[in-house]
Motif scaffolding. Sequence first.
Motif, PDB file in Angstrom:
ATOM      1  N   LEU A 125       8.541   4.989  -3.612  1.00 20.28           N
ATOM      2  CA  LEU A 125       7.141   4.617  -3.366  1.00 20.28           C
ATOM      3  C   LEU A 125       6.243   5.146  -4.486  1.00 20.28           C
ATOM      4  CD1 LEU A 125       6.874   5.279   0.488  1.00 20.28           C
ATOM      5  CD2 LEU A 125       7.024   3.060  -0.670  1.00 20.28           C
ATOM      6  N   VAL A 126       6.554   6.350  -4.953  1.00 20.17           N
ATOM      7  CA  VAL A 126       5.790   6.895  -6.077  1.00 20.17           C
ATOM      8  C   VAL A 126       6.008   6.024  -7.314  1.00 20.17           C
ATOM      9  CG1 VAL A 126       5.389   8.913  -7.526  1.00 20.17           C
ATOM     10  CG2 VAL A 126       6.018   9.221  -5.125  1.00 20.17           C
ATOM     11  N   SER A 127       7.257   5.619  -7.547  1.00 21.42           N
ATOM     12  CA  SER A 127       7.567   4.773  -8.699  1.00 21.42           C
ATOM     13  C   SER A 127       6.849   3.426  -8.610  1.00 21.42           C
ATOM     14  CB  SER A 127       9.084   4.555  -8.807  1.00 21.42           C
ATOM     15  OG  SER A 127       9.751   5.777  -9.043  1.00 21.42           O
ATOM     16  N   GLN A 128       6.752   2.879  -7.399  1.00 20.68           N
ATOM     17  CA  GLN A 128       6.040   1.609  -7.223  1.00 20.68           C
ATOM     18  C   GLN A 128       4.567   1.758  -7.574  1.00 20.68           C
ATOM     19  OE1 GLN A 128       6.789   0.035  -3.264  1.00 20.68           O
ATOM     20  NE2 GLN A 128       8.995   0.444  -3.454  1.00 20.68           N
ATOM     21  N   ALA A 129       4.002   2.897  -7.196  1.00 21.22           N
ATOM     22  CA  ALA A 129       2.595   3.133  -7.534  1.00 21.22           C
ATOM     23  C   ALA A 129       2.409   3.229  -9.050  1.00 21.22           C
ATOM     24  CB  ALA A 129       2.109   4.412  -6.854  1.00 21.22           C
ATOM     25  N   ILE A 130       3.389   3.846  -9.725  1.00 25.48           N
ATOM     26  CA  ILE A 130       3.320   3.928 -11.187  1.00 25.48           C
ATOM     27  C   ILE A 130       3.360   2.533 -11.791  1.00 25.48           C
ATOM     28  CG2 ILE A 130       4.549   4.716 -13.247  1.00 25.48           C
ATOM     29  CD1 ILE A 130       5.519   7.116 -11.610  1.00 25.48           C
ATOM     30  N   SER A 131       4.285   1.700 -11.296  1.00 27.42           N
ATOM     31  CA  SER A 131       4.422   0.334 -11.826  1.00 27.42           C
ATOM     32  C   SER A 131       3.162  -0.476 -11.605  1.00 27.42           C
ATOM     33  CB  SER A 131       5.620  -0.355 -11.162  1.00 27.42           C
ATOM     34  OG  SER A 131       6.821   0.328 -11.448  1.00 27.42           O
ATOM     35  N   ALA A 132       2.493  -0.211 -10.491  1.00 32.97           N
ATOM     36  CA  ALA A 132       1.268  -0.949 -10.177  1.00 32.97           C
ATOM     37  C   ALA A 132       0.038  -0.306 -10.803  1.00 32.97           C
ATOM     38  CB  ALA A 132       1.093  -1.039  -8.663  1.00 32.97           C
ATOM     39  N   ASN A 133       0.274   0.785 -11.559  1.00 31.63           N
ATOM     40  CA  ASN A 133      -0.841   1.517 -12.184  1.00 31.63           C
ATOM     41  C   ASN A 133      -1.877   1.924 -11.143  1.00 31.63           C
ATOM     42  OD1 ASN A 133      -2.068   2.716 -14.403  1.00 31.63           O
ATOM     43  ND2 ASN A 133      -3.334   0.896 -14.851  1.00 31.63           N
ATOM     44  N   GLU A 134      -1.365   2.430  -9.997  1.00 29.62           N
ATOM     45  CA  GLU A 134      -2.228   2.856  -8.905  1.00 29.62           C
ATOM     46  C   GLU A 134      -1.988   4.331  -8.598  1.00 29.62           C
ATOM     47  OE1 GLU A 134      -1.126   0.372  -5.681  1.00 29.62           O
ATOM     48  OE2 GLU A 134      -2.219  -1.397  -6.423  1.00 29.62           O
ATOM     49  N   PRO A 135      -2.994   5.005  -8.033  1.00 31.16           N
ATOM     50  CA  PRO A 135      -2.773   6.398  -7.611  1.00 31.16           C
ATOM     51  C   PRO A 135      -1.838   6.432  -6.400  1.00 31.16           C
ATOM     52  CG  PRO A 135      -4.941   5.648  -6.906  1.00 31.16           C
ATOM     53  CD  PRO A 135      -4.377   4.554  -7.774  1.00 31.16           C
ATOM     54  N   PHE A 136      -1.263   7.583  -6.175  1.00 25.89           N
ATOM     55  CA  PHE A 136      -0.403   7.764  -4.997  1.00 25.89           C
ATOM     56  C   PHE A 136      -0.927   8.953  -4.201  1.00 25.89           C
ATOM     57  CE2 PHE A 136       3.210   9.426  -2.631  1.00 25.89           C
ATOM     58  CZ  PHE A 136       3.746   8.268  -2.082  1.00 25.89           C
ATOM     59  N   GLU A 137      -1.307   8.666  -2.967  1.00 25.20           N
ATOM     60  CA  GLU A 137      -1.868   9.689  -2.084  1.00 25.20           C
ATOM     61  C   GLU A 137      -2.991  10.457  -2.782  1.00 25.20           C
ATOM     62  OE1 GLU A 137       1.431  12.090  -0.764  1.00 25.20           O
ATOM     63  OE2 GLU A 137       2.158  10.532   0.608  1.00 25.20           O
ATOM     64  N   GLY A 138      -3.838   9.696  -3.504  1.00 25.57           N
ATOM     65  CA  GLY A 138      -5.024  10.269  -4.106  1.00 25.57           C
ATOM     66  C   GLY A 138      -4.810  11.019  -5.395  1.00 25.57           C
ATOM     67  N   ARG A 139      -3.632  10.915  -6.005  1.00 23.00           N
ATOM     68  CA  ARG A 139      -3.376  11.622  -7.252  1.00 23.00           C
ATOM     69  C   ARG A 139      -2.701  10.705  -8.251  1.00 23.00           C
ATOM     70  NH1 ARG A 139       0.096  16.401  -4.986  1.00 23.00           N
ATOM     71  NH2 ARG A 139      -0.054  17.130  -7.130  1.00 23.00           N
ATOM     72  N   ASN A 140      -2.713  11.119  -9.524  1.00 20.26           N
ATOM     73  CA  ASN A 140      -2.082  10.339 -10.569  1.00 20.26           C
ATOM     74  C   ASN A 140      -0.583  10.237 -10.291  1.00 20.26           C
ATOM     75  OD1 ASN A 140      -0.537  10.165 -13.245  1.00 20.26           O
ATOM     76  ND2 ASN A 140      -2.626   9.648 -13.897  1.00 20.26           N
TER      77      ASN A 140
END
Length: 503
Positions: A125-140
């Motif tokens: 899930l963290v990797s997906q957020a990176i791919s989407a250029n989105e924060p994860f749980e409010g952090r980079n």
Amino acid sequence: MVLPRIASLLLAFSACSLALTPYTGLPPKLPNREPFGFGSAATGGSTNTSAVYVVNNAVELREAISLPYTKTIYVNGTINGNQLSDGTMATCQTYIDRTGSTGAAIRQFNFTQYVLSLNSTYTSLVSQAISANEPFEGRNATEYKALLGKMNGWRPVIQNTQKAAIQFALKSNTSIIGLNADAALNGITLSLNSVDNIWIRNLKLVSPMDCFPAPETYPNSWNAKYDAVSLVTASNVWVDGCELQDQLSGDYVTPDHLWPGWEVDRFDGLFDVEDGSDKITFSHNIVRNHHKSLLFGGGSKEAERDLGKMRITLWANHFNHSASRNPLMRFGTFEIVANLFSSQNDKPPLFSINNRSVSNAQSGTCSSDLPMDAVHQYHLGIYNQSKVYLSSNTFKQTGCYANDQTKIFTITESTNPALPAQVCIDDMSFRSALNKAKLDLKGILQKTLEYAIGLGKAVEDGVLLKCDGVVRSGLSFPKRFRSNDEVKQYVQKNAGQFTAYRH
């Protein structure tokens, strides 16, 4: 560097010598007992007035055990392993904050994030957020993934910081004895490493809680690091009249819960004996409300060091809701005599006994709130090449399946008939009983072996019922019992700390 910080932490926990002075008061009025069995040669430390000390806190205890000569140490009240030199109590966060230098990255360690870092679903899930250029749980998300990647390497380093604080290493020729009825070593590991001639008496021995255990098998199997008492290549040891448990009250410690359903067991063993330790007697103790209590022999890798040694006598102890390892036995010779085993069994039997339903029928009241690691697994672990003498033990059991006989033994690592385990069941005085019903321990052991064979954990003739080569010459114990009731009454009266004192 981290290692100097561990050394400085140890100084912080035991700073400033207190210049102990010898104790000149009266000794505790303990039962008049002497070592017997395999540990009969233990004499303990000197009781000369110049070599007897009283300790009241962790700093004094660390100073007293470091004295290089034979000595007796009396413990007055409760000594807490996490007590700092200024009198305050360390928390798990303290060990993190004292690892490395000020501002070190390792101080970002977080136990919950460590567990999450091992979960592939979470990290994806963290990797997906990176791919989407989105924060994860409010952090980079990129920075967070990098942080998660460091957690597994940081954990054992911080764990060693805790170890430096809570481990107390005894020297040879030492007695450590409770001075009063509330004498306790709370959250302390007594380490007996390459030492000889030790007495441990009249103490509550409360196992340290591992702040940073490693998960093994979901949802409740963990690898915690610290025992209440740890013997490594130790000899001539007598442990008598103690209470071994996970907190001062003796109650079971409820596991912490972490996503996605982990039950965190932060405790290892209560009394573990490894690496060629020898000539040990464990008597009149209470072992209560713990998961993995007594480990005798650490694994196959220790075979060369253990064979011919690991001679241990267990006599008149009360295993009171100890879920397993009462004890687990490898390689050595073990005398398990006149002990009381109390358990709550809420799981169905593992197999049938003589094709009868007596142990298979639900026969008692179930407990719906028992954590998974508190569920009774077995009492006596017959493992690799062990030689076990059993006599005059008695069992009482409650729970859904109070009459289940299939969890008295467990057998594993018995896959070489050329090097079998051997068990001598001596029922000449009387037959052991479960809830006052006489047991056929020989038949139960045979059924347990058949069950283990079916699981691939043993082979035929991997465990032999025989007494030749198991029973030592001149076998004797302080008292001979004539019935299960006599054993039960004696153990309930005499096991644990003694409460009548001169003080």
